[in-house]
Design a protein around this motif. Structure first.
Motif, PDB file in Angstrom:
ATOM      1  N   GLN A 142       0.830  -1.213   0.000  1.00 25.80           N
ATOM      2  CA  GLN A 142       0.000   0.000   0.000  1.00 25.80           C
ATOM      3  C   GLN A 142       0.860   1.256   0.000  1.00 25.80           C
ATOM      4  OE1 GLN A 142      -0.922   2.601   2.316  1.00 25.80           O
ATOM      5  NE2 GLN A 142      -2.276   3.304   0.671  1.00 25.80           N
ATOM      6  N   ASN A 143       1.982   1.222   0.714  1.00 25.92           N
ATOM      7  CA  ASN A 143       2.908   2.362   0.689  1.00 25.92           C
ATOM      8  C   ASN A 143       3.462   2.563  -0.713  1.00 25.92           C
ATOM      9  OD1 ASN A 143       2.584   2.883   3.403  1.00 25.92           O
ATOM     10  ND2 ASN A 143       4.250   1.552   4.034  1.00 25.92           N
ATOM     11  N   TYR A 144       3.773   1.440  -1.403  1.00 23.57           N
ATOM     12  CA  TYR A 144       4.228   1.560  -2.785  1.00 23.57           C
ATOM     13  C   TYR A 144       3.136   2.168  -3.655  1.00 23.57           C
ATOM     14  CZ  TYR A 144       8.074  -1.539  -1.404  1.00 23.57           C
ATOM     15  OH  TYR A 144       9.168  -2.077  -0.798  1.00 23.57           O
ATOM     16  N   ILE A 145       1.881   1.779  -3.412  1.00 28.73           N
ATOM     17  CA  ILE A 145       0.770   2.326  -4.197  1.00 28.73           C
ATOM     18  C   ILE A 145       0.682   3.835  -3.991  1.00 28.73           C
ATOM     19  CG2 ILE A 145      -1.752   2.382  -4.371  1.00 28.73           C
ATOM     20  CD1 ILE A 145      -1.777  -0.607  -3.894  1.00 28.73           C
ATOM     21  N   SER A 146       0.830   4.291  -2.747  1.00 32.47           N
ATOM     22  CA  SER A 146       0.780   5.730  -2.472  1.00 32.47           C
ATOM     23  C   SER A 146       1.901   6.462  -3.201  1.00 32.47           C
ATOM     24  CB  SER A 146       0.887   5.968  -0.962  1.00 32.47           C
ATOM     25  OG  SER A 146      -0.206   5.398  -0.287  1.00 32.47           O
ATOM     26  N   GLU A 147       3.120   5.893  -3.142  1.00 35.13           N
ATOM     27  CA  GLU A 147       4.246   6.536  -3.814  1.00 35.13           C
ATOM     28  C   GLU A 147       4.035   6.538  -5.327  1.00 35.13           C
ATOM     29  OE1 GLU A 147       7.521   5.078  -0.458  1.00 35.13           O
ATOM     30  OE2 GLU A 147       7.650   4.367  -2.525  1.00 35.13           O
ATOM     31  N   THR A 148       3.539   5.418  -5.867  1.00 34.32           N
ATOM     32  CA  THR A 148       3.305   5.340  -7.315  1.00 34.32           C
ATOM     33  C   THR A 148       2.196   6.296  -7.728  1.00 34.32           C
ATOM     34  OG1 THR A 148       3.937   3.010  -7.204  1.00 34.32           O
ATOM     35  CG2 THR A 148       2.850   3.772  -9.216  1.00 34.32           C
ATOM     36  N   THR A 149       1.184   6.481  -6.865  1.00 30.27           N
ATOM     37  CA  THR A 149       0.109   7.431  -7.169  1.00 30.27           C
ATOM     38  C   THR A 149       0.664   8.836  -7.336  1.00 30.27           C
ATOM     39  OG1 THR A 149      -1.473   6.096  -5.914  1.00 30.27           O
ATOM     40  CG2 THR A 149      -2.062   8.392  -6.333  1.00 30.27           C
ATOM     41  N   LEU A 150       1.554   9.229  -6.433  1.00 29.46           N
ATOM     42  CA  LEU A 150       2.164  10.557  -6.540  1.00 29.46           C
ATOM     43  C   LEU A 150       2.967  10.672  -7.829  1.00 29.46           C
ATOM     44  CD1 LEU A 150       3.365  11.055  -2.850  1.00 29.46           C
ATOM     45  CD2 LEU A 150       1.359  12.003  -3.971  1.00 29.46           C
ATOM     46  N   GLY A 151       3.680   9.587  -8.178  1.00 29.47           N
ATOM     47  CA  GLY A 151       4.457   9.618  -9.414  1.00 29.47           C
ATOM     48  C   GLY A 151       3.565   9.755 -10.635  1.00 29.47           C
ATOM     49  N   LEU A 152       2.427   9.029 -10.654  1.00 27.33           N
ATOM     50  CA  LEU A 152       1.504   9.116 -11.790  1.00 27.33           C
ATOM     51  C   LEU A 152       0.855  10.499 -11.859  1.00 27.33           C
ATOM     52  CD1 LEU A 152      -0.212   5.621 -11.596  1.00 27.33           C
ATOM     53  CD2 LEU A 152       1.298   6.450 -13.414  1.00 27.33           C
ATOM     54  N   LEU A 153       0.506  11.069 -10.696  1.00 32.76           N
ATOM     55  CA  LEU A 153      -0.055  12.422 -10.697  1.00 32.76           C
ATOM     56  C   LEU A 153       0.939  13.431 -11.244  1.00 32.76           C
ATOM     57  CD1 LEU A 153      -1.923  12.478  -7.268  1.00 32.76           C
ATOM     58  CD2 LEU A 153      -2.945  12.476  -9.547  1.00 32.76           C
ATOM     59  N   ASN A 154       2.208  13.281 -10.852  1.00 35.89           N
ATOM     60  CA  ASN A 154       3.239  14.168 -11.358  1.00 35.89           C
ATOM     61  C   ASN A 154       3.394  14.011 -12.859  1.00 35.89           C
ATOM     62  OD1 ASN A 154       5.556  16.041 -10.941  1.00 35.89           O
ATOM     63  ND2 ASN A 154       6.705  14.278 -11.675  1.00 35.89           N
ATOM     64  N   GLN A 155       3.303  12.759 -13.332  1.00 35.79           N
ATOM     65  CA  GLN A 155       3.422  12.516 -14.775  1.00 35.79           C
ATOM     66  C   GLN A 155       2.236  13.108 -15.521  1.00 35.79           C
ATOM     67  OE1 GLN A 155       3.801   8.380 -15.788  1.00 35.79           O
ATOM     68  NE2 GLN A 155       4.647   8.800 -17.779  1.00 35.79           N
ATOM     69  N   GLU A 156       1.031  13.020 -14.895  1.00 33.31           N
ATOM     70  CA  GLU A 156      -0.143  13.611 -15.527  1.00 33.31           C
ATOM     71  C   GLU A 156       0.017  15.132 -15.648  1.00 33.31           C
ATOM     72  OE1 GLU A 156      -2.055  10.307 -16.538  1.00 33.31           O
ATOM     73  OE2 GLU A 156      -3.102  12.204 -16.673  1.00 33.31           O
ATOM     74  N   LEU A 157       0.563  15.765 -14.591  1.00 32.78           N
ATOM     75  CA  LEU A 157       0.789  17.211 -14.650  1.00 32.78           C
ATOM     76  C   LEU A 157       1.750  17.558 -15.772  1.00 32.78           C
ATOM     77  CD1 LEU A 157       1.055  18.066 -10.851  1.00 32.78           C
ATOM     78  CD2 LEU A 157      -0.771  18.723 -12.409  1.00 32.78           C
ATOM     79  N   THR A 158       2.796  16.739 -15.906  1.00 30.26           N
ATOM     80  CA  THR A 158       3.773  16.982 -16.974  1.00 30.26           C
ATOM     81  C   THR A 158       3.138  16.783 -18.345  1.00 30.26           C
ATOM     82  OG1 THR A 158       5.527  16.230 -15.499  1.00 30.26           O
ATOM     83  CG2 THR A 158       6.033  16.327 -17.848  1.00 30.26           C
ATOM     84  N   THR A 159       2.301  15.729 -18.466  1.00 28.32           N
ATOM     85  CA  THR A 159       1.684  15.405 -19.764  1.00 28.32           C
ATOM     86  C   THR A 159       0.771  16.531 -20.233  1.00 28.32           C
ATOM     87  OG1 THR A 159       1.780  13.052 -19.208  1.00 28.32           O
ATOM     88  CG2 THR A 159       0.268  13.721 -20.972  1.00 28.32           C
ATOM     89  N   TYR A 160       0.017  17.122 -19.288  1.00 26.26           N
ATOM     90  CA  TYR A 160      -0.950  18.150 -19.677  1.00 26.26           C
ATOM     91  C   TYR A 160      -0.418  19.557 -19.478  1.00 26.26           C
ATOM     92  CZ  TYR A 160      -4.323  14.372 -20.009  1.00 26.26           C
ATOM     93  OH  TYR A 160      -4.988  13.240 -20.366  1.00 26.26           O
ATOM     94  N   GLU A 161       0.901  19.683 -19.407  1.00 26.98           N
ATOM     95  CA  GLU A 161       1.485  21.014 -19.304  1.00 26.98           C
ATOM     96  C   GLU A 161       1.182  21.838 -20.549  1.00 26.98           C
ATOM     97  OE1 GLU A 161       5.850  23.113 -18.520  1.00 26.98           O
ATOM     98  OE2 GLU A 161       5.650  20.923 -18.686  1.00 26.98           O
TER      99      GLU A 161
END
Length: 477
Positions: A142-161
């Motif tokens: 679950q901790n990995y899921i939380s960390e991966t969620t933050l990474g995916l959110l960051n990637q989404e921000l980068t994608t829609y820049e």
């Protein structure tokens, strides 16, 4: 007149066409932007809901393992089904840039569910220890899921820049269009054009400034859009996104602080182990030598000397073990008695030791070397400094939810400043007096072991004595 009328009509028609064009363009822009933003927001919400549901699952599983009931099991199964349903929603978020991270994320969710199912199965098979181990594995996943969620959110921000940059570019084009409109409509429609242009550009500028502030990492200032159209809704949605991102950042900072404290506690334990063994060339050799001397003294008729050497050897053996191991309160009392016997051989009748112990509390688990450093502190400051000596009392009470351990002396007491410094750990013990395990070390290890604050309290009165209270919960936090 007809020519003037036609010109006025043509001018009015041109103005109407231009206004209609502007209105249609702005409406299309607002709706297109709103639709694109809703798609982006939905992607963020899906990832956030998966993360929150995985945390809720861990809470439900922990509740079921601690108190298995049909209600807690039903809630756990329902939340697990919800997470499986959300897993299908995650598949809709896939695009060329996030294929591998998203696949890994789905695999983590599957692993979490599998680990939880194994934990439930083992718990149903009356194997709580194995079920708890599987629960720990699920917690790490679950901790990995939380960390991966933050990474995916960051990637989404980068994608829609590019989308956010496109919004800024479109606002600039609208400004230019307004300027040309002022030139074409002349003075008669200048006021209307200005008001219309102002009503459109002002909210866009506010959103642009908000987007720039977010891109600079400024998440604390609220976003306000001064309009009553779709841009106001966009501003509110933008503000909710800001709050969500700010909350995620605070969670990351909180986790980082917890990891820092955990690392400090590990270093504290390592330092304690090192200090307890420092200045010893070969402690095992010394232990064996003390045993040999003890037997020789016994054979020669020196029984008191033999007993003293046995106590020293047993105390040394106890201190040679891991300082972060778990022992019982009974073990701590036994080693404390050996320490007192050694000190009574040193101080004679000057040291008087009293025990008031509830025998039903002796199975309480606790970290090793907890009571002896506290009593040693009392001996150094309350007995050694008084010519007539004094009394050290150990009192143990078994109460409803806690075990109350009190170590008190009739020494000189201490000031409020000294008491606070002792609790804060800012008092450094003098070399040659301490065994190496300081009072502050004991406080921190108790806090780490029982996962609770306020375990250690001090009552002291100058010239009357000091009482150290350990309020130990029967169930760890």
């Amino acid at each position: 007149m007809h020519t003037i009328k036609r010109k006025v009509t043509l001018l009015a028609g041109s103005v109407i066409v231009i206004l209609l064009t502007i209105w249609i363009s702005l409406t299309f822009f607002n709706r297109q932007t709103q639709a694109q933003y809703n798609v982006i927001l939905e992607r963020y919400l899906v990832l956030n809901e998966v993360n929150q549901n995985s945390q809720l699952l861990m809470t439900d599983l922990n509740a079921y393992l601690n108190q298995p009931t049909e209600m807690t099991r039903s809630e756990l199964i329902d939340d697990m089904d919800d997470l499986l349903q959300q897993e299908h929603n995650i598949l809709k978020l896939e695009h060329q840039g996030n294929h591998y991270p998203l696949t890994n994320y789905i695999n983590l969710v599957d692993s979490l569910i599998e680990s939880m199912n194994r934990s439930l199965s083992l718990f149903d098979q009356d194997d709580p220890e194995a079920a708890r181990l599987e629960f720990d594995d699920a917690t790490r996943i679950q901790n990995y899921i939380s960390e991966t969620t933050l990474g995916l959110l960051n990637q989404e921000l980068t994608t829609y820049e590019d989308f956010y940059r496109n919004m800024i570019g479109q606002s600039v084009k609208i400004n230019r269009f307004g300027i040309w409109l002022l030139l074409l409509l002349v003075a008669s429609v200048m006021l209307v054009t200005y008001l219309f242009q102002k009503s459109i550009t002002r909210p866009i500028h506010q959103l642009t400034d908000a987007a720039n502030a977010l891109s600079r990492g400024e998440f604390d200032e609220a976003i306000y859009v001064d309009s009553k159209d779709e841009l106001a809704f966009l501003g509110k949605t933008f503000n909710r996104m800001r709050i969500n991102i700010n909350q995620l950042i605070e969670e990351i900072q909180t986790k980082a602080q917890l990891e820092k404290e955990l690392q400090e506690n590990k270093l504290l334990l390592q330092a304690s182990q090192f200090r307890s063994l420092q200045s010893q060339i070969n402690p095992h050799f010394l232990f064996n030598t003390l045993n040999t001397v003890s037997k020789k003294a016994y054979l020669e008729g020196s029984v008191e000397t033999s007993d003293l050497l046995v106590n020293v050897a047993d105390l040394l053996r106890y201190n040679l073990k891991q300082v972060d191991r778990e022992v019982t309160l009974k073990d701590e009392i036994e080693v404390l008695r050996q320490y007192i016997a050694i000190q009574q051989a040193r101080f004679g009748k000057r040291l008087h030791y009293v025990e008031i112990i509830d025998q039903s509390a002796l199975d309480l688990p606790m970290p090793a070397l907890t009571l002896q450093p506290i009593v040693e502190n009392a001996v150094i400051h309350a007995i050694e400094k008084k010519r007539e000596g004094g009394t050290v009392t150990l009192e143990i009470q078994n109460q409803a939810d806690i075990i109350q351990v009190t170590i008190k002396d009739d020494g000189p007491g201490m000031t409020k400043e000294t008491k606070q410094q002792l609790l804060d750990g800012s008092i450094v013990p003098k070399e040659g007096h301490s065994t190496g395990i300081g009072f502050n070390n004991v406080v921190k290890r108790l806090k780490l072991f029982y996962e609770a604050d306020g375990i250690v309290t001090i009552d002291t009165v100058l010239s009357e004595g000091t009482a150290i209270h350990l309020t130990i919960p029967k169930i760890k936090g």
